[in-house]
Design a protein around this motif. Sequence first.
Motif, PDB file in Angstrom:
ATOM      1  N   LYS A  88      15.967 111.195  39.816  1.00 50.08           N
ATOM      2  CA  LYS A  88      14.866 111.925  40.455  1.00 50.08           C
ATOM      3  C   LYS A  88      14.925 111.852  41.979  1.00 50.08           C
ATOM      4  O   LYS A  88      14.627 112.822  42.670  1.00 50.08           O
ATOM      5  CB  LYS A  88      13.549 111.339  39.945  1.00 50.08           C
ATOM      6  N   TYR A  89      15.304 110.696  42.518  1.00 53.46           N
ATOM      7  CA  TYR A  89      15.252 110.486  43.960  1.00 53.46           C
ATOM      8  C   TYR A  89      16.604 110.643  44.662  1.00 53.46           C
ATOM      9  O   TYR A  89      16.734 110.315  45.831  1.00 53.46           O
ATOM     10  CB  TYR A  89      14.658 109.107  44.265  1.00 53.46           C
ATOM     11  N   ARG A 132       3.042 104.956  44.995  1.00 53.92           N
ATOM     12  CA  ARG A 132       4.108 105.922  45.253  1.00 53.92           C
ATOM     13  C   ARG A 132       4.548 105.728  46.691  1.00 53.92           C
ATOM     14  O   ARG A 132       3.735 105.659  47.606  1.00 53.92           O
ATOM     15  CB  ARG A 132       3.620 107.370  45.073  1.00 53.92           C
ATOM     16  N   SER A 134       5.805 106.391  50.404  1.00 56.56           N
ATOM     17  CA  SER A 134       5.327 107.420  51.338  1.00 56.56           C
ATOM     18  C   SER A 134       6.279 108.610  51.449  1.00 56.56           C
ATOM     19  O   SER A 134       5.851 109.712  51.794  1.00 56.56           O
ATOM     20  CB  SER A 134       5.095 106.804  52.725  1.00 56.56           C
ATOM     21  N   ASN A 135       7.556 108.422  51.133  1.00 58.50           N
ATOM     22  CA  ASN A 135       8.505 109.533  51.222  1.00 58.50           C
ATOM     23  C   ASN A 135       8.727 110.230  49.879  1.00 58.50           C
ATOM     24  O   ASN A 135       9.619 111.045  49.740  1.00 58.50           O
ATOM     25  CB  ASN A 135       9.841 109.063  51.812  1.00 58.50           C
ATOM     26  N   ALA A 136       7.891 109.909  48.877  1.00 60.38           N
ATOM     27  CA  ALA A 136       8.069 110.480  47.543  1.00 60.38           C
ATOM     28  C   ALA A 136       6.944 111.432  47.149  1.00 60.38           C
ATOM     29  O   ALA A 136       6.833 111.811  45.984  1.00 60.38           O
ATOM     30  CB  ALA A 136       8.178 109.361  46.518  1.00 60.38           C
ATOM     31  N   ALA A 137       6.126 111.826  48.096  1.00 57.55           N
ATOM     32  CA  ALA A 137       4.948 112.641  47.789  1.00 57.55           C
ATOM     33  C   ALA A 137       5.295 113.964  47.111  1.00 57.55           C
ATOM     34  O   ALA A 137       4.541 114.452  46.275  1.00 57.55           O
ATOM     35  CB  ALA A 137       4.138 112.894  49.059  1.00 57.55           C
ATOM     36  N   GLN A 138       6.431 114.546  47.439  1.00 59.56           N
ATOM     37  CA  GLN A 138       6.808 115.856  46.897  1.00 59.56           C
ATOM     38  C   GLN A 138       7.578 115.757  45.581  1.00 59.56           C
ATOM     39  O   GLN A 138       7.982 116.769  45.026  1.00 59.56           O
ATOM     40  CB  GLN A 138       7.650 116.626  47.925  1.00 59.56           C
ATOM     41  N   ILE A 139       7.758 114.546  45.089  1.00 61.95           N
ATOM     42  CA  ILE A 139       8.523 114.334  43.866  1.00 61.95           C
ATOM     43  C   ILE A 139       7.571 113.893  42.762  1.00 61.95           C
ATOM     44  O   ILE A 139       6.759 112.983  42.957  1.00 61.95           O
ATOM     45  CB  ILE A 139       9.646 113.297  44.098  1.00 61.95           C
ATOM     46  N   GLN A 140       7.682 114.530  41.606  1.00 59.08           N
ATOM     47  CA  GLN A 140       6.790 114.260  40.487  1.00 59.08           C
ATOM     48  C   GLN A 140       6.901 112.824  40.002  1.00 59.08           C
ATOM     49  O   GLN A 140       7.994 112.281  39.872  1.00 59.08           O
ATOM     50  CB  GLN A 140       7.143 115.219  39.348  1.00 59.08           C
TER      51      GLN A 140
END
Length: 179
Positions: A88-89, A132, A134-140
Motif C-alpha cells: 500500500k505504501y 495514521r 501524517s504522510n498517509a492521509a491520502q492512502i486508505q
Amino acid sequence: RILSSVNLLNEVLSDFLSVDKMEQGNFQPNLTVFNVNPVVNEIIQNMQHLLRKGQYISYKHNGANNIAYLDHSMFHHVITNLLSNAIKYSPEDSKIDMTIDQEGQTLMVRVKDKGIGIPEKDQQNLYKRFFRSSNAAQIQGTGLGLNIVKKYVDVLDGTIVCNSEENKGTEFIITFNNQ
C-alpha cells in the motif's frame, strides 16, 4: 469494486472483533506446529491482486529449520498486515523484501519496502489504535493494523522493531522465540 469493498469491510470488522477480544482478555494463542514456507507462500500468492504495476514480493527463507510453534492465525495475520502495508505504501515498480531467518529457537521475520516511510515524529505512535502517519492521509486505512500486529506479537512473547526513514522506506523486524 463491490467485492473489494466487501473484503475491506470484512477485514475492518475482523480487526475490531480481534481488538475487542484482546481487550476483554478473551484471547489466548492456539499454539501449533506448522511449516512456515507454505503459509508465507500462500499469503504472497493471495496478495498478488493487491500489487501495483511492477511491484513484486521477494521471499527468502534462511536456515535449515522451517517449522514454527506459534499461533497459526496470528502469524498469518501479522505477515498479511505487514505485506499489505508494504504494498500500500510503496510506489509502482518496486520490490518488497520478505525474509525469514530461523536459527536455533529464534524465528525472525523481516519485511522491507522502499515506500513513503514513516516520519520520525510519528514513529512513537505507530502501534496506537487508529493512528495514521501524517504522510498517509491520502492512502486508505483504518489505523488498526499495526496496533493488532503489536498485540499479537506481544501475546506470542515476541518483539517488533520498526526502522523507517521518510521517502526511503520502512523495515519491520519481528522476532519470536520459537519453542
